[in-house]
Scaffold this motif. Structure first.
Motif, mmCIF file in Angstrom:
data_model
loop_
_atom_site.group_PDB
_atom_site.id
_atom_site.type_symbol
_atom_site.label_atom_id
_atom_site.label_comp_id
_atom_site.label_asym_id
_atom_site.label_seq_id
_atom_site.Cartn_x
_atom_site.Cartn_y
_atom_site.Cartn_z
ATOM 1 N N ASP A 33 -1.626 -12.998 -0.608
ATOM 2 C CA ASP A 33 -0.420 -12.195 -0.800
ATOM 3 C C ASP A 33 -0.401 -11.473 -2.142
ATOM 4 O O ASP A 33 -0.133 -10.277 -2.206
ATOM 5 C CB ASP A 33 0.814 -13.101 -0.662
ATOM 6 C CG ASP A 33 2.092 -12.313 -0.633
ATOM 7 O OD1 ASP A 33 2.239 -11.479 0.278
ATOM 8 O OD2 ASP A 33 2.933 -12.526 -1.525
ATOM 9 N N ARG A 52 -4.099 2.213 8.441
ATOM 10 C CA ARG A 52 -3.152 1.104 8.285
ATOM 11 C C ARG A 52 -2.694 0.591 9.645
ATOM 12 O O ARG A 52 -2.594 -0.614 9.863
ATOM 13 C CB ARG A 52 -1.954 1.540 7.442
ATOM 14 C CG ARG A 52 -2.283 1.647 5.970
ATOM 15 C CD ARG A 52 -1.217 2.285 5.134
ATOM 16 N NE ARG A 52 0.129 1.798 5.360
ATOM 17 C CZ ARG A 52 1.087 1.818 4.432
ATOM 18 N NH1 ARG A 52 0.827 2.278 3.218
ATOM 19 N NH2 ARG A 52 2.286 1.393 4.716
ATOM 20 N N SER A 53 -2.422 1.503 10.549
ATOM 21 C CA SER A 53 -1.991 1.118 11.894
ATOM 22 C C SER A 53 -3.083 0.322 12.614
ATOM 23 O O SER A 53 -2.798 -0.706 13.250
ATOM 24 C CB SER A 53 -1.637 2.379 12.684
ATOM 25 O OG SER A 53 -1.381 2.081 14.017
ATOM 26 N N ILE A 72 -3.205 -3.173 11.044
ATOM 27 C CA ILE A 72 -2.078 -4.023 11.454
ATOM 28 C C ILE A 72 -2.313 -4.577 12.852
ATOM 29 O O ILE A 72 -2.103 -5.764 13.110
ATOM 30 C CB ILE A 72 -0.742 -3.245 11.369
ATOM 31 C CG1 ILE A 72 -0.373 -3.016 9.907
ATOM 32 C CG2 ILE A 72 0.372 -3.982 12.101
ATOM 33 C CD1 ILE A 72 0.778 -2.047 9.697
ATOM 34 N N LYS A 93 -2.829 -8.554 13.512
ATOM 35 C CA LYS A 93 -1.912 -9.277 14.399
ATOM 36 C C LYS A 93 -2.683 -10.034 15.482
ATOM 37 O O LYS A 93 -2.336 -11.172 15.808
ATOM 38 C CB LYS A 93 -0.896 -8.321 15.024
ATOM 39 C CG LYS A 93 0.209 -7.927 14.074
ATOM 40 C CD LYS A 93 1.226 -7.033 14.758
ATOM 41 C CE LYS A 93 2.379 -6.721 13.812
ATOM 42 N NZ LYS A 93 3.393 -5.874 14.430
ATOM 43 N N VAL A 121 0.297 -8.538 7.461
ATOM 44 C CA VAL A 121 0.404 -7.440 8.422
ATOM 45 C C VAL A 121 1.454 -6.398 8.047
ATOM 46 O O VAL A 121 1.630 -5.427 8.760
ATOM 47 C CB VAL A 121 0.686 -7.963 9.849
ATOM 48 C CG1 VAL A 121 -0.478 -8.770 10.361
ATOM 49 C CG2 VAL A 121 1.962 -8.755 9.904
ATOM 50 N N SER A 122 2.147 -6.582 6.930
ATOM 51 C CA SER A 122 3.188 -5.638 6.550
ATOM 52 C C SER A 122 2.822 -4.939 5.243
ATOM 53 O O SER A 122 2.524 -5.590 4.250
ATOM 54 C CB SER A 122 4.524 -6.360 6.380
ATOM 55 O OG SER A 122 5.497 -5.457 5.918
ATOM 56 N N ASP A 151 5.068 -3.045 3.891
ATOM 57 C CA ASP A 151 6.382 -2.907 3.272
ATOM 58 C C ASP A 151 6.505 -3.963 2.182
ATOM 59 O O ASP A 151 6.476 -5.158 2.453
ATOM 60 C CB ASP A 151 7.470 -3.092 4.325
ATOM 61 C CG ASP A 151 8.866 -2.954 3.764
ATOM 62 O OD1 ASP A 151 9.007 -2.641 2.553
ATOM 63 O OD2 ASP A 151 9.823 -3.137 4.527
ATOM 64 N N ALA A 195 9.345 -6.601 2.669
ATOM 65 C CA ALA A 195 9.362 -7.442 3.867
ATOM 66 C C ALA A 195 8.480 -8.659 3.669
ATOM 67 O O ALA A 195 7.613 -8.674 2.806
ATOM 68 C CB ALA A 195 8.877 -6.634 5.064
ATOM 69 N N ALA A 224 5.356 -10.843 4.106
ATOM 70 C CA ALA A 224 3.997 -10.313 4.221
ATOM 71 C C ALA A 224 3.322 -10.690 5.523
ATOM 72 O O ALA A 224 2.553 -9.928 6.058
ATOM 73 C CB ALA A 224 3.157 -10.785 3.055
ATOM 74 N N LYS A 225 3.584 -11.897 6.035
ATOM 75 C CA LYS A 225 2.861 -12.365 7.209
ATOM 76 C C LYS A 225 3.811 -12.546 8.375
ATOM 77 O O LYS A 225 4.968 -12.849 8.202
ATOM 78 C CB LYS A 225 2.142 -13.683 6.907
ATOM 79 C CG LYS A 225 1.089 -13.521 5.852
ATOM 80 C CD LYS A 225 0.461 -14.802 5.466
ATOM 81 C CE LYS A 225 -0.559 -14.557 4.355
ATOM 82 N NZ LYS A 225 -1.072 -15.722 3.757
ATOM 83 N N SER A 226 3.274 -12.321 9.575
ATOM 84 C CA SER A 226 4.074 -12.589 10.758
ATOM 85 C C SER A 226 3.215 -13.146 11.848
ATOM 86 O O SER A 226 2.031 -13.036 11.839
ATOM 87 C CB SER A 226 4.767 -11.332 11.238
ATOM 88 O OG SER A 226 3.860 -10.445 11.830
#
Length: 196
Positions: free
Chosen positions: A97, A151-152, A155, A159, A186-187, A189, A192, A194-196
């Motif tokens: 992170d 970036r897309s 991500i 994911k 994955v973010s 932003d 937000a 950082a991980k999901s």
């Protein structure tokens, strides 16, 4: 007769366990592939940001041509450009992170300065339309599009990898082979999680 049906039951249970383990093992084999795809996608993100930093020199020249009095903007652009160029590539940054955030902070600082350039160019429509200036601005726009696409792609790949290393049963197999499987960030932003 009871022993025979009992043996069949054990055989059926054994076959089911073997199939379950084979399925889980096959799913686990997706983990290294998913990690490789995500790492390659991250490498492309870094590459596109680096290319934008090199393009910034042409943007600096365009600013000097449009309004030579913009010394502060030129100085800030040169400083942010050098920070991006000197920033070390790190394939493990998406797993850490602090490093990820530092990388993005450096890129975002350059983005802010490039935004100021675009605002400046709005004040000089006749100069902005000149071929050398319009060419630089078009290349900058293309660079930004390539960054968004990279970036897309990253991500999406991250994911997929995260699902494999956080969901059961692949999480168990990943833990057996590699003790520390850390999900990827994955973010992009900064505010937000950082991980999901």
């Amino acid at each position: 007769m009871a022993v025979s049906s009992r043996n069949r039951l054990f055989i059926v249970i054994g076959v089911i366990l073997v199939l379950a383990l084979a399925f889980a093992g096959a799913r686990f084999m997706n983990v290294p592939q998913a990690e490789s795809r995500a790492a390659n996608a991250w490498g492309e993100v870094e590459r596109q940001y680096q290319l934008r930093a090199y393009l910034t020199q042409d943007v600096i020249d365009a600013v000097r041509a449009v309004n030579p009095a913009q010394v502060d903007l030129v100085t800030a652009l040169e400083e942010k450009r050098q920070q991006v160029i000197r920033y070390p590539f790190d394939a493990r940054a998406p797993h850490r992170d602090e490093q990820f955030r530092a990388f993005m902070a450096t890129q975002d600082a350059l983005s802010v300065e490039l935004g100021k350039v675009l605002d400046l160019m709005q004040l000089y429509p006749e100069r902005r339309a000149q071929p050398p200036i319009s060419s630089v601005l078009a290349r900058l726009a293309q660079s930004e599009i390539r960054i968004v696409m990279a970036r897309s792609d990253y991500i999406r790949a991250a994911k997929t990898y995260n699902r494999l290393v956080t969901n059961i049963p692949t999480r168990w197999f990943a833990g057996l082979v590699e003790h520390e499987t850390v999900p990827m960030i994955v973010s992009f932003d900064m505010s937000a999680p950082a991980k999901s």
